[in-house]
Design a protein around this motif. Structure first.
Motif, short mmCIF file in Angstrom:
data_model
loop_
_atom_site.label_atom_id
_atom_site.label_comp_id
_atom_site.label_asym_id
_atom_site.label_seq_id
_atom_site.Cartn_x
_atom_site.Cartn_y
_atom_site.Cartn_z
N ASN A 36 0.63 -0.90 0.43
CA ASN A 36 -0.07 -0.15 0.03
C ASN A 36 0.87 1.24 0.00
N SER A 37 1.94 0.68 0.86
CA SER A 37 3.09 1.72 0.63
C SER A 37 3.48 2.69 -0.71
N TYR A 38 3.01 1.47 -1.47
CA TYR A 38 4.17 2.09 -3.04
C TYR A 38 2.78 2.57 -3.84
N VAL A 39 1.24 1.79 -3.34
CA VAL A 39 0.18 2.18 -4.18
C VAL A 39 -0.56 3.45 -3.83
N TRP A 40 0.01 4.09 -2.53
CA TRP A 40 -0.52 5.57 -2.23
C TRP A 40 0.46 6.04 -2.13
N ARG A 41 1.48 5.89 -2.92
CA ARG A 41 2.49 7.01 -1.85
C ARG A 41 2.68 8.00 -1.89
N THR A 42 1.96 8.46 -2.90
CA THR A 42 1.21 9.94 -3.69
C THR A 42 0.76 10.59 -2.33
N THR A 43 -0.70 9.85 -1.89
CA THR A 43 -1.28 10.49 -0.38
C THR A 43 -0.61 10.21 0.55
N LEU A 44 0.31 9.32 1.03
CA LEU A 44 1.26 9.37 2.00
C LEU A 44 2.11 10.48 1.80
N TYR A 45 2.81 11.18 0.85
CA TYR A 45 3.70 12.31 0.68
C TYR A 45 3.28 13.27 0.80
N LEU A 46 1.84 13.50 0.60
CA LEU A 46 1.29 14.80 0.89
C LEU A 46 0.30 14.76 2.98
N ALA A 47 0.52 13.03 2.90
CA ALA A 47 -0.10 12.82 4.38
C ALA A 47 1.79 13.61 5.44
N ALA A 48 2.27 13.19 4.87
CA ALA A 48 3.69 13.20 5.99
C ALA A 48 3.59 15.05 5.83
N SER A 49 3.61 15.54 4.23
CA SER A 49 4.16 16.35 4.79
C SER A 49 3.13 17.39 5.03
N ALA A 50 2.37 17.44 5.15
CA ALA A 50 1.02 18.57 5.82
C ALA A 50 1.19 17.87 7.31
N SER A 51 1.66 16.65 7.58
CA SER A 51 1.83 17.00 9.24
C SER A 51 2.63 17.40 9.78
N ALA A 52 3.93 17.42 8.77
CA ALA A 52 5.01 18.17 9.32
C ALA A 52 4.91 18.79 9.06
N GLU A 53 4.72 20.66 8.38
CA GLU A 53 3.94 21.64 8.03
C GLU A 53 3.14 22.26 9.15
N PHE A 54 2.22 21.48 9.99
CA PHE A 54 1.63 22.15 10.76
C PHE A 54 1.94 22.44 12.08
N PHE A 55 3.24 22.04 11.99
CA PHE A 55 4.35 21.74 13.70
C PHE A 55 5.16 22.96 13.15
N ALA A 56 6.29 23.07 11.73
CA ALA A 56 6.65 23.68 11.16
C ALA A 56 5.92 25.13 11.33
N ASP A 57 5.08 25.45 10.90
CA ASP A 57 4.36 26.81 10.71
C ASP A 57 4.18 27.24 12.26
N ILE A 58 4.02 26.75 13.79
CA ILE A 58 3.62 27.33 15.06
C ILE A 58 4.79 28.05 15.01
N ALA A 59 6.16 27.24 14.33
CA ALA A 59 6.99 27.81 14.91
C ALA A 59 7.99 28.91 14.19
N LEU A 60 7.35 29.16 12.79
CA LEU A 60 7.35 30.09 11.94
C LEU A 60 7.11 31.14 12.30
N SER A 61 5.58 30.89 12.30
CA SER A 61 4.65 32.31 12.92
C SER A 61 4.67 33.37 13.24
N PRO A 62 5.73 33.80 14.62
CA PRO A 62 5.57 34.37 15.25
C PRO A 62 7.36 35.42 14.55
N MET A 63 7.40 34.55 14.24
CA MET A 63 9.05 36.13 12.89
C MET A 63 8.86 35.87 11.36
N GLU A 64 7.49 35.63 11.45
CA GLU A 64 6.76 35.96 10.48
C GLU A 64 6.08 36.99 10.38
#
Length: 357
Positions: free
Chosen positions: A149-177
């Motif tokens: 399933n990781s191969y078949v749904w790899r694009t969905t996996l990339y989307l989910a992983a990047s969205a999850s990471a960015e959620f926390f990344a933006d909390i760190a970025l927001s004050p400086m932005e």
């Protein structure tokens, strides 16, 4: 939560469909049971410096993220400054050329560097979480899905992983932005990070640092990061399949980095287009006190949401390409495992062959 994810990554490093390379070892006893070294070409001659999925691997990915995002965003501060001013005051800053000319006339050449400090610190912190946690979540979700399933749904996996990471990344970025946009777009406001932070806190409290967080999430998660990572991963896969005249494992490190840069630029152009309206709202929100994202969007109008798109395409295309190039170059420099594009696992090939018979 984090302990569980790290253990998952350690015990199942992204599975066979991505043909992950592991560190060389003088003895098979040192290999984790059940693993196989599937992509020897992805390792360096002297062996990798860490094991894929280990704490050290994720920490070094975070370091690569700090360097890639911090350096690139700081390097394009002048273009970012002009872009923000076009977004919030299009009557005065009508184009890229006009924006640069007016800025230099009013603030001098040094004025083009306004906001460099919050840009550097903010995007360095964002890069730490964006790239570091992307690798963690990618491994974690792959383990949940399983090999096939990781191969078949790899694009969905990339989307989910990047969205999850960015959620926390933006909390760190927001004050400086928030500090960056005010420094760049509010005449008479503080010109340094050290002076800007106390003013924002005094006038608006903690909300002043995070009132742009939701539109920042919209810009970064929905329209930028998911596109950036999924488009990059897919473009790399397609370039090696249809454009590059030889397999990845036969390409030199320099040739691989050229492919990385090309894929990064293509991803960056798409990112700039789909994320631009939300980026304009973020700039307008941080310029005006007390407004909401919906109010800012209504005030800008549909056409206003697209102001500054041309400089942003140039900026984000170059930025994204440079980020992926630096990130991948850091992996090469630190002798980290660099998995090749995903390939269909043998078990899935057998299943598909059986269905055709």
């Amino acid at each position: 939560m984090w302990q569980s994810m790290l253990e998952t990554a350690k015990n199942n490093p992204f599975g066979n469909p991505f043909h992950v390379a592991y560190c060389e070892s003088s003895s098979d006893k040192n290999l984790v049971p059940g693993r196989s070294i599937l992509a020897a070409a992805a390792t360096t001659e002297k062996g990798d410096s860490c094991e894929f999925g280990s704490r050290k691997y994720f920490a070094l990915c975070g370091l690569g993220g700090i360097l890639s995002c911090g350096i690139t965003h700081t390097a394009i501060v002048p273009l970012d400054l002009v872009k923000c001013r076009i977004q919030v005051n299009p009557a005065k800053y009508r184009s890229i050329v006009t924006g640069f000319r007016v800025t230099i006339q009013e603030d001098g050449t040094r004025g083009l560097a306004k906001g460099w400090a919050p840009t550097f610190y903010g995007y360095s912190m964002q890069g730490l979480f964006k790239f570091g946690l992307y690798e963690v979540f990618k491994v974690f979700y792959s383990n949940l899905l399983g090999e096939e399933n990781s191969y078949v749904w790899r694009t969905t996996l990339y989307l989910a992983a990047s969205a999850s990471a960015e959620f926390f990344a933006d909390i760190a970025l927001s004050p400086m932005e928030a500090a960056k946009v005010r420094i760049q777009t509010q005449p008479g406001f503080a010109s340094t990070l050290r002076a800007a932070m106390p003013i924002i806190y005094k006038d608006e409290g903690l909300n002043g640092f995070y009132k742009g967080l939701v539109p920042l999430w919209m810009r970064q998660i929905l329209f930028y990061t998911m596109m950036k990572f999924a488009c990059f991963e897919k473009t790399v896969e397609l370039l090696y399949r249809y454009v590059v005249p030889k397999p990845r494992n036969e390409c030199s490190k320099a040739e691989q980095l050229v492919v990385t840069f090309a894929a990064g630029y293509i991803a960056g152009v798409f990112c700039a287009i789909v994320s631009h309206p939300a980026d304009t709202v973020v700039s307008k929100l941080n310029q005006e006190k007390g407004s909401t994202a919906l109010e800012a969007a209504k005030k800008l109008g549909f056409a206003g949401l697209w102001k500054g798109l041309a400089p942003r395409i140039i900026m984000i295309g170059t930025l994204t390409a440079a980020q992926w190039f630096i990130y991948d170059a850091v992996k090469v420099w630190l002798r980290m495992p660099r998995p090749p594009p995903p390939e269909m696992p043998e078990s899935l090939k057998r299943k598909l062959a059986a269905k055709e018979q």
